[in-house]
Design an enzyme around this catalytic site. Sequence first.
Site, mmCIF file in Angstrom:
data_model
loop_
_atom_site.group_PDB
_atom_site.id
_atom_site.type_symbol
_atom_site.label_atom_id
_atom_site.label_comp_id
_atom_site.label_asym_id
_atom_site.label_seq_id
_atom_site.Cartn_x
_atom_site.Cartn_y
_atom_site.Cartn_z
ATOM 1 N N THR A 153 -1.830 3.921 -6.203
ATOM 2 C CA THR A 153 -1.374 3.378 -4.920
ATOM 3 C C THR A 153 -2.140 4.039 -3.783
ATOM 4 O OG1 THR A 153 0.784 3.223 -5.957
ATOM 5 C CG2 THR A 153 0.685 2.796 -3.614
ATOM 6 N N HIS A 193 11.813 -2.774 -12.813
ATOM 7 C CA HIS A 193 10.781 -2.003 -12.134
ATOM 8 C C HIS A 193 9.451 -2.735 -12.048
ATOM 9 C CE1 HIS A 193 9.682 1.218 -9.663
ATOM 10 N NE2 HIS A 193 8.487 1.087 -10.178
ATOM 11 N N HIS A 206 22.096 -11.349 -0.734
ATOM 12 C CA HIS A 206 20.951 -11.000 0.117
ATOM 13 C C HIS A 206 19.788 -10.528 -0.757
ATOM 14 C CE1 HIS A 206 18.420 -9.135 3.129
ATOM 15 N NE2 HIS A 206 18.534 -7.966 2.507
ATOM 16 N N SER A 243 -6.019 -7.469 0.913
ATOM 17 C CA SER A 243 -7.373 -7.153 0.463
ATOM 18 C C SER A 243 -8.339 -8.293 0.792
ATOM 19 C CB SER A 243 -7.389 -6.876 -1.047
ATOM 20 O OG SER A 243 -6.566 -5.780 -1.348
ATOM 21 N N ARG A 255 25.316 3.493 -0.540
ATOM 22 C CA ARG A 255 25.018 2.058 -0.387
ATOM 23 C C ARG A 255 26.247 1.249 -0.756
ATOM 24 N NH1 ARG A 255 19.921 0.819 -4.188
ATOM 25 N NH2 ARG A 255 19.907 -1.091 -2.965
ATOM 26 N N TYR A 275 6.598 -4.437 -8.679
ATOM 27 C CA TYR A 275 5.155 -4.662 -8.534
ATOM 28 C C TYR A 275 4.840 -6.149 -8.499
ATOM 29 C CZ TYR A 275 5.424 0.232 -9.312
ATOM 30 O OH TYR A 275 5.783 1.548 -9.182
ATOM 31 N N ASP A 297 -7.858 -27.995 -9.618
ATOM 32 C CA ASP A 297 -6.397 -27.821 -9.665
ATOM 33 C C ASP A 297 -6.123 -26.672 -10.619
ATOM 34 O OD1 ASP A 297 -3.557 -28.143 -9.601
ATOM 35 O OD2 ASP A 297 -3.832 -30.263 -9.163
ATOM 36 N N HIS A 320 15.239 4.711 -12.435
ATOM 37 C CA HIS A 320 16.431 4.153 -11.769
ATOM 38 C C HIS A 320 17.703 4.707 -12.394
ATOM 39 C CE1 HIS A 320 14.223 1.006 -9.532
ATOM 40 N NE2 HIS A 320 13.379 1.138 -10.522
ATOM 41 N N GLU A 351 9.217 -5.711 -11.779
ATOM 42 C CA GLU A 351 9.510 -6.707 -10.744
ATOM 43 C C GLU A 351 9.115 -6.200 -9.357
ATOM 44 O OE1 GLU A 351 10.425 -9.768 -10.714
ATOM 45 O OE2 GLU A 351 11.146 -10.068 -8.672
ATOM 46 N N SER A 411 11.322 -20.735 -14.740
ATOM 47 C CA SER A 411 10.362 -21.159 -13.723
ATOM 48 C C SER A 411 9.253 -20.127 -13.567
ATOM 49 C CB SER A 411 11.084 -21.365 -12.397
ATOM 50 O OG SER A 411 10.180 -21.360 -11.327
ATOM 51 N N SER A 412 9.643 -18.850 -13.451
ATOM 52 C CA SER A 412 8.645 -17.791 -13.242
ATOM 53 C C SER A 412 7.703 -17.703 -14.433
ATOM 54 C CB SER A 412 9.336 -16.442 -13.039
ATOM 55 O OG SER A 412 10.135 -16.482 -11.896
#
Lengths: 338, 650
Positions: free
Chosen positions: B334, B259, B81, B274, B456, B263, B110, B309, B261, B175-176
Amino acid sequence: MVHRLPWRIVAALAMLSVGVLLLGACSSSAPQTTISDASVNNDRIWSVYTIIWIAAAVVFVAVEALLVYTIIKFRNKPRTAHGRPVPVHGNTKLEIVWTIIPAVVLVVIAIPTLQIIAELEKRPSEADNPLEISVIAHQFFFEFRYEDQGIRTTNELHIPVNRKVDLVMTSNDVIHSLWAPRLGGKVDSIPGRNNHMWLEAKETGEFDGQCAEFCGVGHANMRFKVIVHDEAGFMAWMDEELNPTPGGDAAAGEAFFLNGPCAGCHAIDGTTAAGTVGPNLTHFASLPQIAGVVPNDEQNLRAWLANPPAVKPGTGMPNLNLTPAQIDNLVAYLQSLK
Amino acid sequence: MATQVAVGQARVEAEPFAQPRGLWSWLTTIDHKRIGILYGVTALLFFFIGGIEAMLIRVQLAAPNNDFVSADQFNQLFTMHALTMIFLGVMPLSSAFFNFIIPLQIGARDVAFPRLNAFSYWVFLLGALLLNAGWFFGEAPNTGWFSYANLTSPAYSPGHNVDYFVLGLQVLGISSLAAAFNFLVTIINMRAPGMSMMRLPVFTWMTLITSILIVLAFPALTVGVTLLMFDRFFSTNFFIPAAGGSPLLWQHLFWVFGHPEVYILILPAFGIISEILPTFSRKPLFGYSAVVFAGAGIAVLGFGVWAHHMFTVGMGPVPNAVFSIATMLIALPTGVKIFNWIGTMYGGHLDFRTPMLFAVALVGMFIIGGLSGVMHASPPVDSQQQDSYFIVAHLHYVLFGGSIMGLFGGIYYWFPKITGKMYKEALGKLHFWLMLIGFNITFFPMHWVGIEGMPRRIYTYNSGYGWDLWNLISTIGVFVLAIGFVVFIVNMWLSVTLGEKAADDPWDGATLEWTTPSPPPLYNFKHTPRVTSRIPFWSQKYPEVYGDDDHFHHHATDAAADDHAAEHAPASAHAVAHDEHAHEEAIHLPNPSYWPLVTAIGLTLVFAGFRWNYAYHAITYIGVVTLVVGIYSWALEPAMDDPAEHAEAH
């Protein structure tokens, strides 16, 4: 065309949220809640936690109110003469204000945070006369070793009230985390490392805990109890551990099975034991053999419980270092499972 | 599914470049808009799969001691998930918007590297299939999306489950990275004349920042996963404590990626709203520079907070204090964003169409997720919240209440531009309310069960802990969410097939994409636009309100050099001016190519061969050959036809 927000839905949602909180606060039976003043260290945590909750509540109400006010006041406003709202591109003063105010709030949170970090991470000194206990986590149970006293227990941490307990934590296999929420926060048990956590209970009784770091298929059933004794009770418990009275007690065996290491891997239908790693033991006494290798009689059962790999090399069931008293009780219980 | 979109899009135009049709045209496409649609449709498909996994999780947890799924199935479900929603849902849905919208917003034909763009998509699709392949063998990854060592070592995870995690993430990371480099270069190099950095639309800015984050963060994951791959396939001991390795090394590598990630997942949604908030407030974004620099600030600080974390791993008081303060600092930029969004709406003419509803919901829900985030920035508090359901509530308020609300807002906002059809407003609003209410019913009670000590990642729990009712309520909420998703799909389907034709500029937009037809032609802009304002289309449409443009010169002095040409152009009064001489210019578009797909297949086979290591790793060698042939053929293929051919078309 008018687009209106269904305000009644918003109001209902707000009511629901408040209701959820109120109902939650009234719920009486929460043996694993973090909201507790049963230990000195949890008091320390809550001295910061409370400040943060108040700050968060104030900020939440203020900002959401500003948002809701803006939505209500400026929705579907008729246009100005030129058909557009007055273009405002920004305001440096406002930017400074809404950077500085949250910064002040953060300072208010940060100062007690730093103080409490220092307090919680300081190991008890000799002056505290701490009771040192080693915590060795396994898939899927906790072993507690009272090295000085020569006592070992599994999934039952017996401690005296009003005395600092110095836990030295490691793991035998993968990473686990010891967490008894009413008595304080968690610290991970990591293989190859010794971590430290101190604990000082303020009241006697039984406190539930369970492994908090995902450790594999038996993680959900890796539960333990902390039993806080008064000074005399703790001495009596140690005495009983070191010199057990003979004869098993099936009820005590069942309690140990369900709350001890067994339920992490085994299931007994009709009870809370639901482990799936090892075989289901609902009709254990009717089985012809133990672990499929030796006849199911009392002598073999005692040998098996004392050291399973010695009976069946390669078995998934580890040596749990059960005490003679625990074995007596378990034998009485298991032999009642027809 | 892709062909459905194609039908909706098909417009035969009296233009030199008609839209090609048929399956082959989709397999070989290098058009950023089609790749965007492929990303979007694939992401929604995986979003659906991830949602099904979430429903199964919630059904299992609806009651104490439930046995709807087994412990191992549950572990596979919560692992997949998270991996699905993060890597196959939210990230590619953001990519869909990067692809479709960014070239249009910056006035380009393009992206900088169109074939690399196609390659990114195909690698993503194949990596996603590799990651999910375990389901077909009943051994999907089951050690959590964070997959902490040493649970992932062969001794404790002997099956293939972790292999799919390792190999799938390796492929997806490539890919990323390819996509991120592409958008970095595109945004910096392909901007229309006059579009200085401080005139970039904020969505483009957030895409740029997200791309930088990906470029800097993903290598850490790649390193970690490579070491894990060595541990699992070549018997090394990087993470195995018994042999001197360190399981905490994995946690550091993972969160140095993990972390930022967060953002990477949220900044595109911040960018989207925005755009939406100014459009439906009929006001320019309040505090443009503050919003941009706050986004950049979040990105920079995001690299200095990974160990929050790990407050419970025993790092010691000094690291815990440092990472705690750094984490709290993130609340400042933020907060600046949130206040500027409210400032944008304040004094505006708010029009609550579906995109606006989602944008406002993001602001309202993200406040909750942000505040709970400040709580566990404090290590003592975190020791009571870490790995409890409180974190599950927090992360869903950030990633669902934040990212997914914003992305759905983006889907509705750009739907007319992408498909050329209008969605049904009533169904859109119904979807929104079901999603907002279902979301809160599902996730709000999780705060409470977390505080009541529910950890969890447990597949079962006993009654008597005060958790039963709240878990049941959460499960009910998931079904409200599911109904909302069905309404969304019905809306999309009806609108694409039967929807009214959309206007080119249905929302009275401010940015360049609304100056193109809906859907935009293959070449986007017949003539390269010239930009003299941060809100170029509004400046053109409402010169009496925004036309003087003083503000922009005042704030964007760095634009002066870029402006030089524009100011001396004949039509300089207009923010979107077309150079008269441009009529002479021919439109050059690169040719379709199947080599990106071939290369992507080769790359995926190389990694898949580690899982299916039959016949002396035959699959890996076939992959290597395919990869090499693909790269060389790609490199040697002419990028476009002889320009002379196109000249005839004019």
